[in-house]
Design a protein around this motif. Structure first.
Motif, PDB file in Angstrom:
ATOM      1  N   ILE A   1     -11.415  -3.030  -8.031  1.00 40.47           N
ATOM      2  CA  ILE A   1     -11.909  -2.411  -6.802  1.00 40.47           C
ATOM      3  C   ILE A   1     -13.410  -2.676  -6.590  1.00 40.47           C
ATOM      4  CG2 ILE A   1     -12.356  -0.160  -7.921  1.00 40.47           C
ATOM      5  CD1 ILE A   1     -11.083  -0.492  -4.341  1.00 40.47           C
TER       6      ILE A   1
ATOM      7  N   THR B   1      -6.452  -3.090  -8.617  1.00 41.60           N
ATOM      8  CA  THR B   1      -5.847  -2.830  -7.310  1.00 41.60           C
ATOM      9  C   THR B   1      -4.731  -3.851  -7.111  1.00 41.60           C
ATOM     10  OG1 THR B   1      -7.145  -4.457  -6.086  1.00 41.60           O
ATOM     11  CG2 THR B   1      -8.174  -2.301  -6.445  1.00 41.60           C
TER      12      THR B   1
ATOM     13  N   MET C   1      -8.159  -7.361  -4.011  1.00 39.26           N
ATOM     14  CA  MET C   1      -9.224  -7.062  -3.043  1.00 39.26           C
ATOM     15  C   MET C   1      -9.677  -8.297  -2.282  1.00 39.26           C
ATOM     16  SD  MET C   1      -9.780  -3.837  -3.167  1.00 39.26           S
ATOM     17  CE  MET C   1     -11.374  -3.649  -2.363  1.00 39.26           C
TER      18      MET C   1
ATOM     19  N   TYR D   1      -8.915   4.318  -2.267  1.00 35.41           N
ATOM     20  CA  TYR D   1      -8.039   3.332  -2.885  1.00 35.41           C
ATOM     21  C   TYR D   1      -8.724   2.748  -4.120  1.00 35.41           C
ATOM     22  CZ  TYR D   1      -5.258  -0.896  -3.498  1.00 35.41           C
ATOM     23  OH  TYR D   1      -4.470  -1.884  -4.023  1.00 35.41           O
ATOM     24  N   PRO D   2      -8.062   2.523  -5.260  1.00 39.29           N
ATOM     25  CA  PRO D   2      -6.614   2.596  -5.503  1.00 39.29           C
ATOM     26  C   PRO D   2      -6.110   3.978  -5.914  1.00 39.29           C
ATOM     27  CG  PRO D   2      -7.676   1.687  -7.431  1.00 39.29           C
ATOM     28  CD  PRO D   2      -8.772   1.971  -6.441  1.00 39.29           C
TER      29      PRO D   2
ATOM     30  N   ARG E   1      -4.252  -0.840   0.951  1.00 40.00           N
ATOM     31  CA  ARG E   1      -4.779  -2.118   1.447  1.00 40.00           C
ATOM     32  C   ARG E   1      -4.385  -2.239   2.916  1.00 40.00           C
ATOM     33  NH1 ARG E   1      -3.530  -7.106  -1.998  1.00 40.00           N
ATOM     34  NH2 ARG E   1      -1.398  -6.344  -1.950  1.00 40.00           N
TER      35      ARG E   1
END
Ligand code: AMP
Length: 424
Positions: free
Chosen positions: A218, A227, A230, A340-341, A379
């Motif tokens: 991330i 994640t 990205m 996020y995540p 995402r």
């Protein structure tokens, strides 16, 4: 042709975008799709894992071909289910899909066919004790992998022996990843740089489909939790002709040949997750479909009639499909939701202006409600730009990232920066 594409991510929007350019596609359905795929075809409410419902839909709409975007329906055997029922699937059968569905199967397959990978042993409840003893014999860091699908979370790497022993216990005895971790693969740690290489096969012939590098963490400088990805770049500066030749000869060829020999020729897209260990490619993992976000980086470079390609995967004739890659570099930057995540909030209104000529927007976690695009996942939007230079491609994507607005927008500003120097 009438095609049903299964999935809802940026990868599926990229597939839908390519397919929507093909004159032979009479109708394109996407199940369930997202706000982006709406402009390429018709989104339909179908659970890709409900094969009976998918079959009924295909019969009702006279769909010729199913294209699964992600692994779940493939590993669950959608190709085997549909074949006797007369619907073509552009993807491997359940046996070949186990290259992704079972790490233990994939490792044993590589051993059988002399495909370079880290040495390993597998353990389950019957020999858990031996697993703990095996860990004592290894050098750190320790790599433990749940055998089955665990939503990309089933790999644990730790430098600490006590933790490794505890994790092994939690995975097997404590069912940390449910039945996916009833068997655990413990393998040697590989040092090097990762790369994702792609190939496609119709079961007879196969072709390489380019490579990409994704950015999984991330935080900038590859920090923080993992994640779904990205960002990505393609091509990869260190993947020179010599390296890619090794990938084709030592990995792709024996993989496709091996499956053929075992009676399950591979039809579909093969993702080879590799470590470049001092110029020598070693397999970390296989996926039996395209990657996400790698697809969003590669497809804008890919010059192919996608309908012809997926039709060839299902019915043969790949030999005659022309595949070319734009020599320019693609840089993909993923916009994600705040948090996020970890936990995120969905439903944030998005403002998405038209992209510039070198830039593509691929929707991932988005949905359309009353004519307004809303965020609908971690995402949210992949932004890919093409340029002759990696720095420039990344810069164009970052400028575009600024123009897209939604509350809590987050993205990495360093995609490709580590590799740009190598391109010079
Ligand atoms: P996988 O789900 O198998 O792709 O593993 C997730 C991540 O763990 C990979 O992308 C690598 O970064 C890392 N990894 C997996 N296996 C190894 C290994 N044998 N050596 C070093 N890193 C690994």
């Amino acid at each position: 042709m009438k095609i049903l594409l299964l999935g809802s991510g940026g990868r599926e929007h990229a597939f839908a975008w390519k397919l929507s350019q093909c004159p032979e596609v009479a109708e394109l359905f996407i199940a369930p799709g997202n706000a982006g795929t709406l402009s390429c075809g018709e989104n339909v409410h179908l659970n890709p894992l409900d094969f009976e419902a998918v079959l009924q839909f295909c019969k009702d709409k006279q769909v010729d071909l199913i294209l699964p975007g992600n692994e779940d329906p493939l590993v669950a055997g959608i190709a085997d289910f549909m074949k006797p029922r007369g619907i073509a699937v552009a993807g491997p059968d359940r046996f070949a899909a186990a290259l992704e569905g079972s790490k233990d199967f994939a490792k044993a397959f590589m051993l059988r066919h002399h495909i370079p990978t880290a040495s390993y042993q597998s353990f389950n409840a019957d020999n858990l004790h031996e697993g703990k003893a095996f860990l004592q014999t290894l050098n750190p860091p320790y790599v433990l992998k749940a055998d089955g699908l665990a939503a990309g979370k089933g790999v644990i790497i730790t430098p600490n022996l006590d933790e490794a022993v505890q994790v092994l216990d939690e995975m097997i005895a404590g069912a940390k990843f449910g039945s996916a971790s009833s068997t655990v693969v413990i393998e040697e740690f590989l040092h090097g740089i990762e790369i994702s290489c792609f190939a496609v096969s119709d079961g007879h012939t196969w072709k390489m489909l380019g490579e990409a590098k994704d950015y999984k963490r991330i935080g900038e400088g590859d920090t923080g939790p993992n994640t779904g990805g990205m960002g990505a770049i393609s091509p990869v500066p260190f993947a020179n002709e010599e390296f890619m030749k090794k990938v084709a000869e030592r990995i792709a060829a024996p993989t496709f040949e091996g499956l053929k020999k075992e009676g399950h020729p591979f039809k579909g897209f093969l993702f080879m997750g590799l470590m470049n260990c001092g110029g020598e490619p070693m397999v970390i993992e296989y996926n039996v479909r395209m990657g996400d976000p790698e697809t969003e980086a590669i497809f804008p470079r890919l010059r192919v009639n996608m309908a012809e390609l997926v039709n060839a995967i299902a019915h043969g004739n790949l030999e005659n499909v022309k595949l070319e890659l734009d020599p320019r570099t693609a840089a993909t930057v993923f916009l994600v939701s705040a948090g996020y995540p970890g936990d995120i909030e969905k439903g944030k209104p998005m403002h998405i202006p038209a992209p510039g000529a070198q830039t593509h927007f691929f929707h991932a976690g988005t949905t359309m409600k009353d004519g307004q695009v809303l965020t609908n996942g971690g995402r949210v939007l992949a932004i890919t730009s093409l340029a002759h230079d990696l720095n420039l491609a990344a810069e164009i994507s970052l400028v575009a990232a600024e123009t897209v607005k939604f509350e809590g927008k987050n993205y990495r500003k360093d995609i490709g920066r580590d590799l740009a120097a190598l391109q010079q």
